[in-house]
Design an enzyme around this catalytic site. Structure first.
Site, mmCIF file in Angstrom:
data_model
loop_
_atom_site.group_PDB
_atom_site.id
_atom_site.type_symbol
_atom_site.label_atom_id
_atom_site.label_comp_id
_atom_site.label_asym_id
_atom_site.label_seq_id
_atom_site.Cartn_x
_atom_site.Cartn_y
_atom_site.Cartn_z
ATOM 1 N N GLU A 228 0.818 -1.211 0.000
ATOM 2 C CA GLU A 228 0.000 0.000 0.000
ATOM 3 C C GLU A 228 0.854 1.265 0.000
ATOM 4 O OE1 GLU A 228 -2.713 2.148 -0.698
ATOM 5 O OE2 GLU A 228 -3.703 0.348 0.051
ATOM 6 N N VAL B 188 2.590 3.594 -3.409
ATOM 7 C CA VAL B 188 1.992 4.617 -4.265
ATOM 8 C C VAL B 188 1.259 5.631 -3.402
ATOM 9 C CG1 VAL B 188 0.383 5.082 -6.150
ATOM 10 C CG2 VAL B 188 1.695 2.961 -6.147
ATOM 11 N N GLY C 223 2.070 7.491 -0.847
ATOM 12 C CA GLY C 223 2.306 7.586 0.587
ATOM 13 C C GLY C 223 1.163 7.047 1.417
ATOM 14 N N LYS D 16 5.130 4.372 -10.072
ATOM 15 C CA LYS D 16 3.838 4.237 -9.389
ATOM 16 C C LYS D 16 2.713 3.947 -10.382
ATOM 17 C CE LYS D 16 5.564 7.433 -5.898
ATOM 18 N NZ LYS D 16 5.547 8.822 -5.411
ATOM 19 N N GLY E 17 6.481 11.390 3.540
ATOM 20 C CA GLY E 17 6.604 11.681 4.962
ATOM 21 C C GLY E 17 6.637 10.392 5.761
#
Length: 414
Positions: free
Chosen positions: A119, A122, A124, A195, A292
């Protein structure tokens, strides 16, 4: 459930922090806890509180249930994943480059009941993999258009909104940590292409590598291009696009001029968004932080939760009900908008403001305009107040002879 981490960089630290931060929620929802019992690193990390090893065999021979590959790279990461799967361990990765080239090889290695989660590869923390794979799995995908690279989106946003040059916007992105010291994969479109190949496999079942599709970066975009775009009500975004037309699938990543009123045009700075069009739901948008540590860790943990035995998980989401209390309606706090019709005479505004003040409600803004029959419409917005206060003020206002008709109230959410 015992977990081994491969790597201890930004995402791995985010995973560790989120497991600790949300441990009670995880236990309440799934009846199990997550334990990081081993971390593979090439060299010792002083800030890592877990047992570390630089020998990957230690990971394979450990009693960990899940291996989380969070190192990056392709060749070595693939070898580690392959060996972990052969050992019967579940595997999770955030590695989009690896999946761009080896996703079908990995799929063919999986044993029955063995889980492979990706998961976080792609967008984040945006759960687009599960949306396509599960939520929309019975639908035909007409097209997918995504802003999948936060660095390039940040640069283009700054060029468009602030008139920065490409070079200055890139430098700013690097200073803020959105771009790497070597931002090549971000600005040349290849990160988004990695992605896109993953999404295309899910949506269309195509085994395509990034080199097979049209990929154009943003490094040639200049302020002159934005001058033209502004004149014709366009904005410029780096879009990853997948379209099906009959038996053909079109895949490409390129800077694109789109109408400034379109939904993707308003995705700014480092945010990601994917606009999906299918033959049942129509258009649906999935938006959020595309990078992040904590944000990407959220996606890693969603895969970890899939592995936890949730057969006895309750329909409404919790195995053990947490102790939460419903806020009393009178104690709900927000800002308010009031519209009322009043007599057009001296002293009315003073009476209104006095009533508000007596109930300790502070007025943020007040406007008025003429209405019919010697009346005026008064518009008021307040600062934060609670329902008990606003109910009392409404009752007192309604009892005034100068107030005509109903008072309209709308709560303001910011």
């Amino acid at each position: 459930m015992k977990i081994a981490l491969l790597g201890y960089g930004t995402v791995a630290r985010g995973v560790a922090a989120l497991i600790e931060k949300n441990s009670d929620i995880i236990k309440n929802r799934f009846g199990d806890k997550l334990d990081i019992n081993l971390v593979y690193v090439k060299s010792k990390k002083d800030d890592c509180p877990y047992t570390q090893t630089s020998n990957f065999e230690d990971i394979l021979n450990s009693d960990c249930d899940v291996v989380c590959e969070l190192m990056g790279g392709t060749t070595f990461a693939y070898e580690c994943i392959k060996k972990a799967l052969e050992k019967g361990k579940h595997v999770i990765t955030a590695n989009k480059a690896l999946l761009a080239y080896y996703r079908y090889d990995i799929e063919n290695m999986l044993k029955p009941n063995q889980y492979f989660g990706y998961e976080a590869s792609v967008a984040g923390g945006v759960p687009i993999i599960k949306i396509i794979k599960e939520g929309l799995s019975a639908n035909k995908f007409i097209n997918i258009k995504g802003i999948l690279n936060g660095t390039s989106n940040y640069i283009l946003t700054k060029m468009q909104n602030e008139g920065l040059s490409y070079e200055i916007a890139l430098k700013q992105a690097q200073e803020l940590g959105y771009a790497e010291a070597d931002p090549t994969l971000d600005i040349n479109g290849m990160d988004a292409a990695h992605k896109l190949t993953i999404l295309a496999s899910l949506a269309y079942g195509v085994n395509i590598k990034p080199e097979d599709i049209l990929v154009q970066g943003i490094d040639k975009i200049s302020n002159d291009d934005f001058y033209f775009a502004k004149e014709f009500d366009y904005c410029i975004k780096l879009l990853a696009i997948a379209k099906q037309d009959g038996d053909n699938v079109e895949l490409r990543v390129n800077p694109t001029m789109i109408d400034k009123g379109s939904i993707l045009a308003n995705v700014s700075n480092s945010m990601n968004a994917i606009l999906v069009k299918d033959n049942a739901l129509g258009d649906s948008l999935y938006y959020g932080a595309g990078a992040g540590g904590i944000q990407t860790a959220s996606a890693v943990l969603s895969d970890l939760m899939e592995i936890v035995d949730i057969k006895n998980r309750k329909m409404l989401g919790y195995k053990t009900c947490p102790r939460l209390n419903l806020v009393n309606i009178d104690e709900i706090c927000t800002k308010y908008y009031l519209r009322l019709i009043v007599d057009d005479k001296i002293g009315v505004l003073k009476e209104i403001t006095s009533l508000m003040s007596n109930n300790e409600i502070s007025i943020d803004s007040l406007m008025q305009r003429p209405s019919k029959n010697q009346s005026r419409v008064i518009f008021i917005t307040t600062h934060m107040a609670n329902e008990k206060q606003i109910k009392k003020v409404l009752q007192e206002l309604k009892s005034q002879d100068f107030v005509k008709g109903d008072i309209n109230l709308i709560r303001i959410e910011e």
